[in-house]
Scaffold this motif. Structure first.
Motif, short mmCIF file in Angstrom:
data_model
loop_
_atom_site.label_atom_id
_atom_site.label_comp_id
_atom_site.label_asym_id
_atom_site.label_seq_id
_atom_site.Cartn_x
_atom_site.Cartn_y
_atom_site.Cartn_z
N LEU A 142 10.52 7.99 2.64
CA LEU A 142 11.98 7.85 2.72
C LEU A 142 12.67 8.83 3.65
O LEU A 142 13.45 8.46 4.51
CB LEU A 142 12.58 8.00 1.31
CG LEU A 142 12.57 6.71 0.49
CD1 LEU A 142 13.31 6.92 -0.82
CD2 LEU A 142 13.17 5.55 1.27
N GLU A 143 12.36 10.11 3.50
CA GLU A 143 13.13 11.14 4.21
C GLU A 143 12.58 11.40 5.60
O GLU A 143 12.47 12.53 6.02
CB GLU A 143 13.07 12.46 3.42
CG GLU A 143 13.23 12.34 1.94
CD GLU A 143 14.70 12.44 1.53
OE1 GLU A 143 15.48 12.93 2.36
OE2 GLU A 143 15.03 12.01 0.42
N ALA A 191 4.02 9.42 -5.70
CA ALA A 191 3.71 8.87 -7.03
C ALA A 191 4.81 7.96 -7.57
O ALA A 191 4.58 7.15 -8.45
CB ALA A 191 3.44 10.01 -8.01
N THR A 192 6.02 8.10 -7.04
CA THR A 192 7.11 7.26 -7.53
C THR A 192 7.11 5.88 -6.88
O THR A 192 7.90 5.02 -7.24
CB THR A 192 8.49 7.90 -7.25
OG1 THR A 192 8.66 7.99 -5.84
CG2 THR A 192 8.58 9.29 -7.85
N LYS A 193 6.23 5.68 -5.91
CA LYS A 193 6.24 4.40 -5.22
C LYS A 193 5.26 3.41 -5.82
O LYS A 193 4.31 3.79 -6.48
CB LYS A 193 5.88 4.62 -3.76
CG LYS A 193 7.02 5.21 -2.97
CD LYS A 193 6.88 4.77 -1.56
CE LYS A 193 7.89 5.42 -0.66
NZ LYS A 193 7.38 5.36 0.70
N HIS A 194 5.51 2.16 -5.52
CA HIS A 194 4.64 1.11 -6.03
C HIS A 194 3.50 0.86 -5.06
O HIS A 194 3.52 1.30 -3.93
CB HIS A 194 5.43 -0.18 -6.20
CG HIS A 194 6.51 -0.05 -7.22
ND1 HIS A 194 6.24 -0.07 -8.57
CD2 HIS A 194 7.84 0.12 -7.10
CE1 HIS A 194 7.37 0.08 -9.23
NE2 HIS A 194 8.36 0.19 -8.36
N GLY A 195 2.54 0.11 -5.54
CA GLY A 195 1.52 -0.37 -4.63
C GLY A 195 0.15 0.20 -4.90
O GLY A 195 -0.03 1.10 -5.72
N VAL A 243 0.85 -1.19 0.00
CA VAL A 243 0.00 0.00 0.00
C VAL A 243 0.88 1.24 0.00
O VAL A 243 1.84 1.35 0.79
CB VAL A 243 -0.93 0.02 1.24
CG1 VAL A 243 -1.84 1.25 1.18
CG2 VAL A 243 -1.76 -1.24 1.31
N ASN A 244 0.58 2.13 -0.90
CA ASN A 244 1.32 3.38 -1.01
C ASN A 244 0.74 4.38 0.00
O ASN A 244 -0.03 5.26 -0.35
CB ASN A 244 1.21 3.89 -2.45
CG ASN A 244 2.07 5.09 -2.71
OD1 ASN A 244 2.54 5.75 -1.78
ND2 ASN A 244 2.28 5.41 -3.97
#
Ligand code: PLP
Length: 237
Positions: A172-173, A138-142, A132-133
């Motif tokens: 990430l950050e 938007a750059t992530k999968h799921g 799940v994103n």
């Protein structure tokens, strides 16, 4: 570092991770054995994985199928289980399915329909988690959270794939407290979805938390944590 030093340090690291996991589980009112450690070994070769397995790591995770395959072969004699935790491209499904007990990265209905078809051809019933994103990046999968209420009945209709829960990567950050918001969002999403769906779909598992935030993830309800770098701290090879 020589081999005995590596061996010693890895055993120490593993013991420390397990201890912290246990403390976090108790803090959240659960038993330590209710949370599974997936030892993520993507950073290291087989020579460093051997001592990790000797020290008691029984469930290993790799994020790339191409790295998983040769490691499974090299460690074929050991009693370990494998999880694939990263993207499983369609052309790698057939070779990967027989090797793993769980796929953490079910990323879309179409992807899982393809996995289901191949699982049928191989007579396998792979356990999968839905990625799940949660951060909406938007750059992530799921799956986006809002897609799941519609997707779940269609996933329940697949005859080979067994949905067991949800997985997320924290943004990430972020620090551990920002990660906490992502983790609690995943748990709340799971709780909402549970009420509305379905026979043949279980959402019991929550795979969340990595080296920097696994204790927070456990406090927020993780049943599976995926820990890599913390296990290899202090080791050069
Ligand atoms: C690499 C990886 C991990 C482990 O990350 P660490 O921060 O090294 O513990 C967990 N989950 C996924 C999907 C990964 O790719």
């Amino acid at each position: 570092m020589n081999a005995p030093q590596i061996r010693h340090r890895i055993a120490q690291n593993l013991a420390e991770v397990r201890e912290r996991m246990a403390v976090a589980a108790v803090r959240s009112g659960r038993r330590p054995d209710e949370v599974l450690l997936v030892a993520v070994t993507k950073y290291v070769g087989v020579e460093v994985m051997e001592p990790l397995i000797d020290a008691g790591a029984a469930v290993l995770g790799e994020s790339r199928p191409q790295q998983l395959w040769p490691k499974v072969e090299a460690l074929a004699g050991r009693s370990i289980q494998w999880h694939i935790i990263g993207q499983l491209q369609r052309n790698k499904v057939r070779r990967t399915l027989p090797l793993v007990v769980m796929i953490h990265s079910g990323e879309s209905l179409r992807h899982l329909q393809a996995v289901d078809r191949i699982a049928g051809e191989l007579s396998l019933r792979p356990r999968v988690l839905l990625e799940v994103n949660t951060s909406g990046d938007a750059t992530k999968h799921g799956f986006m959270p809002h897609e799941l209420p519609q997707a779940l009945p269609e996933l329940a209709a697949l005859s080979h794939v067994e949905v067991r829960g949800l997985m997320c990567m924290a943004g990430l950050e972020t620090d551990a407290e920002a990660a906490r918001r992502d983790f609690s969002a995943l748990r709340e999403l799971r709780d909402r979805l549970r009420g509305s769906c379905c026979d043949r779909v279980s959402l019991d598992e929550l795979s969340m938390g990595m080296s920097g935030d696994y204790e927070v993830a456990i406090e927020e309800g993780a049943t599976i944590v995926r820990v890599g770098s913390a296990l290899f701290e202090g080791i050069s090879w």
